[in-house]
Every structure is written in C-alpha cells, then in structure tokens.
Scaffold this motif. Sequence first.
Motif, PDB file in Angstrom:
ATOM      1  N   ASP A   1      -0.829   9.088   3.433  1.00 34.70           N
ATOM      2  CA  ASP A   1      -0.602   8.018   2.456  1.00 34.70           C
ATOM      3  C   ASP A   1       0.886   7.726   2.298  1.00 34.70           C
ATOM      4  O   ASP A   1       1.328   6.573   2.314  1.00 34.70           O
TER       5      ASP A   1
ATOM      6  N   ARG B   1       0.819   7.656  -4.026  1.00 35.57           N
ATOM      7  CA  ARG B   1       1.725   6.515  -4.011  1.00 35.57           C
ATOM      8  C   ARG B   1       3.153   6.979  -4.243  1.00 35.57           C
ATOM      9  O   ARG B   1       3.399   7.876  -5.052  1.00 35.57           O
TER      10      ARG B   1
ATOM     11  N   GLU C   1      -4.162  14.235   4.098  1.00 29.98           N
ATOM     12  CA  GLU C   1      -4.446  12.889   3.614  1.00 29.98           C
ATOM     13  C   GLU C   1      -3.299  12.368   2.750  1.00 29.98           C
ATOM     14  O   GLU C   1      -2.871  11.217   2.882  1.00 29.98           O
TER      15      GLU C   1
ATOM     16  N   ASP D   1       0.831  -1.202   0.000  1.00 24.54           N
ATOM     17  CA  ASP D   1       0.000   0.000   0.000  1.00 24.54           C
ATOM     18  C   ASP D   1       0.864   1.250   0.000  1.00 24.54           C
ATOM     19  O   ASP D   1       1.833   1.354   0.749  1.00 24.54           O
ATOM     20  N   GLY D   2       0.480   2.199  -0.836  1.00 21.76           N
ATOM     21  CA  GLY D   2       1.193   3.463  -0.876  1.00 21.76           C
ATOM     22  C   GLY D   2       2.407   3.459  -1.770  1.00 21.76           C
ATOM     23  O   GLY D   2       3.072   4.484  -1.912  1.00 21.76           O
TER      24      GLY D   2
ATOM     25  N   ARG E   1     -11.218  10.314   5.329  1.00 25.72           N
ATOM     26  CA  ARG E   1     -10.150   9.786   4.473  1.00 25.72           C
ATOM     27  C   ARG E   1     -10.737   8.748   3.538  1.00 25.72           C
ATOM     28  O   ARG E   1     -11.451   7.856   3.976  1.00 25.72           O
ATOM     29  N   ARG E   2     -10.441   8.884   2.259  1.00 22.89           N
ATOM     30  CA  ARG E   2     -10.970   7.916   1.301  1.00 22.89           C
ATOM     31  C   ARG E   2     -10.333   6.552   1.522  1.00 22.89           C
ATOM     32  O   ARG E   2      -9.195   6.445   1.978  1.00 22.89           O
ATOM     33  N   ARG E   3     -11.044   5.522   1.191  1.00 23.69           N
ATOM     34  CA  ARG E   3     -10.552   4.158   1.373  1.00 23.69           C
ATOM     35  C   ARG E   3      -9.930   3.636   0.094  1.00 23.69           C
ATOM     36  O   ARG E   3     -10.313   4.023  -0.997  1.00 23.69           O
ATOM     37  N   ARG E   4      -9.005   2.712   0.275  1.00 19.80           N
ATOM     38  CA  ARG E   4      -8.428   2.031  -0.881  1.00 19.80           C
ATOM     39  C   ARG E   4      -9.385   0.952  -1.350  1.00 19.80           C
ATOM     40  O   ARG E   4     -10.055   0.306  -0.542  1.00 19.80           O
TER      41      ARG E   4
ATOM     42  N   ARG F   1      -5.753   8.495  -4.028  1.00 19.90           N
ATOM     43  CA  ARG F   1      -4.683   8.145  -3.098  1.00 19.90           C
ATOM     44  C   ARG F   1      -3.320   8.458  -3.695  1.00 19.90           C
ATOM     45  O   ARG F   1      -3.118   8.440  -4.909  1.00 19.90           O
TER      46      ARG F   1
ATOM     47  N   ASP G   1      -8.047   7.243  -7.936  1.00 20.85           N
ATOM     48  CA  ASP G   1      -8.781   6.901  -6.714  1.00 20.85           C
ATOM     49  C   ASP G   1      -8.538   7.919  -5.613  1.00 20.85           C
ATOM     50  O   ASP G   1      -9.068   7.801  -4.517  1.00 20.85           O
TER      51      ASP G   1
END
Length: 384
Positions: free
Chosen positions: A136, A170, A132, A80-81, A321-324, A168, A166
């Motif tokens: 991440d 990375r 946010e 993740d990330g 916070r948005r979810r993955r 997020r 999305d």
Amino acid sequence: MREFSYEEVEAATGGFAAKNLVGKGSHGSVYMARLRYGAGGGGGRRRVKGVVAIKKASHAQGEAKLANEIAVLAAAGGMDGVVNLVGVVVAPAGAGGRKGERMLVMEYMANGSLHDLLHRSPKPPPWPRRVEIALDVAEAVRALHAGEPRVIHRDVKSANILLGRDGRARLADFSLAVKVPAADDDDDSRAPDDAAGPAPAGTIGYLDPCYTEPGRLGPESDVFSFGVVLLELVSGRKVMDVNASPSSIVAWAVPLVAAGMARQVLDGRIAAPRCPKAERAVARVLAVAARCVSEFVERRPAMADVVAELHGALESAGWPRRRRAHGLAGTLYRRVVSWGASHLHVRRSKIECTEHSGSEGSCAQPDHPCSNPLASCSNENILE
C-alpha cells in the motif's frame, strides 16, 4: 475542497479539548471531530456527517509547514494510498484562533499508525498483513514520485503510515514534502549540487545519510526511508534502539542478511513462515529492503520496481489483498465507518491485527522440509 468555519471546528472539537486529541508532534496537534462535509461526485454532492481529523499548528513555523501540507494534499487529489484531504479552516479576525491561521481537515484513520501496530499492539500483525501494508505504502510513494511535479515526502516512517477501518494503509504528514520538477529519462532526477532548496530534514533512523545538502534531494531519499520501514515491518524492531548494539536497525539487519542469517532479522513474536512459498515471499521483501537502504544511491531501486517486487511477493505466497472501495459503494462504506468510529476505542485492539490470521495455514505441507530462502538473501553494503 470544503472550507470550514473556525467556530464549527472549535465546537466539534470541544474547544480543542484534550479528550479529542489523537496525536501530537513538534509542529502541531491532531484532534478528532464530527463534521458535515460534501461526499459524492459531480453535481450529486451531498452533505454527510462523519468523523474527521483536524490538524492544528502549535506555532508560526508549524503554520508554514501546515500550509505546505495542505498544498501538497490538494494537488494529490485523493491519490490512492495517501490520506484524503477533506477541507481547510481559516480563522478570521476576532476568532478564537490567530488571524489567518489555517487548519487541515482530513479523513480520520481509525486504526492508528503502523508504528503503534508494530510496537504497542498486544497482537503483532501476521506476515501477509505486513507485506500488504508495505505494498500500500510503496504504491503511494510511487505515485508521488511519478507526478508532475513529483513530490518527495522526506519523512516516510511508520508513525506517518496510518491504518483505516477498510484495512488499507495510507501515507500521511506531508509537512516536510517538497515538489521538484520531473526529470528527463536520462537524468538522475536529483537537483544539481549547487541548486537552492530546503535544508535536509527528516527523522533520525529513517533519514537518508546521503541527503546531506539541498542539492542531494531526490526520490532516492524516500526510497531509503521506505527501505527502513520494510526492515521495521519484517523485524518488529525499533528503528533506533539505544538499548541495542548497534542501535540503528540498518546497521543491525543488513549485515545479518548479507551473512545468510536473515532468520535472525524476523520478528520473534510471531511464528516464522512455515512453508516454502511464505519463506520466499518474506525473503523477497528483505532483499528489496536491503537494496533500498544501500549506501550507494545509484543502486537503490525506483519505487516502481519496489512495487513490482512486493506485489510479486504477495502473489507468490498466495496471500490475498483486500480491495479499495471506490465510487458510490466506497462513499457508503466510509459513511458507515464514520458513524461507527465513536466505538473504536473499545474495539480497536480486537480488530486491528486479525486480518489474514490464518493465511499461512493454507500453505501446502507446512511441515515439509525444504531449503530456507531466508538464508540466502543477497544484499548491498551496509551503512555505518
């Protein structure tokens, strides 16, 4: 991990045409392409067609760095990330590329880099979005440092933080990353001063000034770089600005925070936090940044502590916070995203900064007079 043929990648990029070039650095170039590759888990893998990014080295030294990046991303295994590795390309004898040349195929990050979002977007991101993104990236660096072997990125910076559709963030570009053995609990995780290792490397402005020789490399170097990113996120200022005095964001921001003038550090292009909860959240982020860039290595926090503080800041302000997206839902989501990527160039400026645009409006009594926590952030000594 899928191995693509040189011919299919060459065709997908139009012969590595300039119109498909999405990024260029000192070691290579990145192209956008649409390829078929496996998706799904276990025995249910299917071939889907999606937009990917292909990284191609521009010289022999770049090929060595690209090989290192492929190895690190393969070991990360979809962490993740961290930008996802889709596959590799190996040019055989007689192909258009150099014999044995390897290329990296990774997920395409449609919304560009954090650097562009902060310094080129006509609409700077609001405070919740900035925190946010910081969280991440902090989680990604924490995971890299917690692995076995642990990975030191060595080039954490806003240009290497990419934003997906999305929402997020990375971490990308592992060409300078180094694997080091995990240390015992009572060790400081750094190699001895006489240990062999790669020469210090990184980007001016983000590079840890304490990382002056191979034996000084440790997680603390990434912590410093991440602290610089935090200052960049909060201030919107370039990390090195030759038209400003001082030119370094660290030398400029840290004394202001230490003197209780943290409000002068905030990005003036957007409204300052308007309620106590939001003010305290941003103050908390600045306090973390100040600890991360301490000139005393031993005073810098571990990334696990940084994650905890940033998560606390986001929650305390009431910012969602948005979810993955994971599993089948995540796969379907990414497929839809990939098919729509060809339209991003005309829509990107409208969507990349709109998230949470009204979040601060939900604070109770936004005009209520209150003490300003941004005026009392403690800090470490500055770097000169």
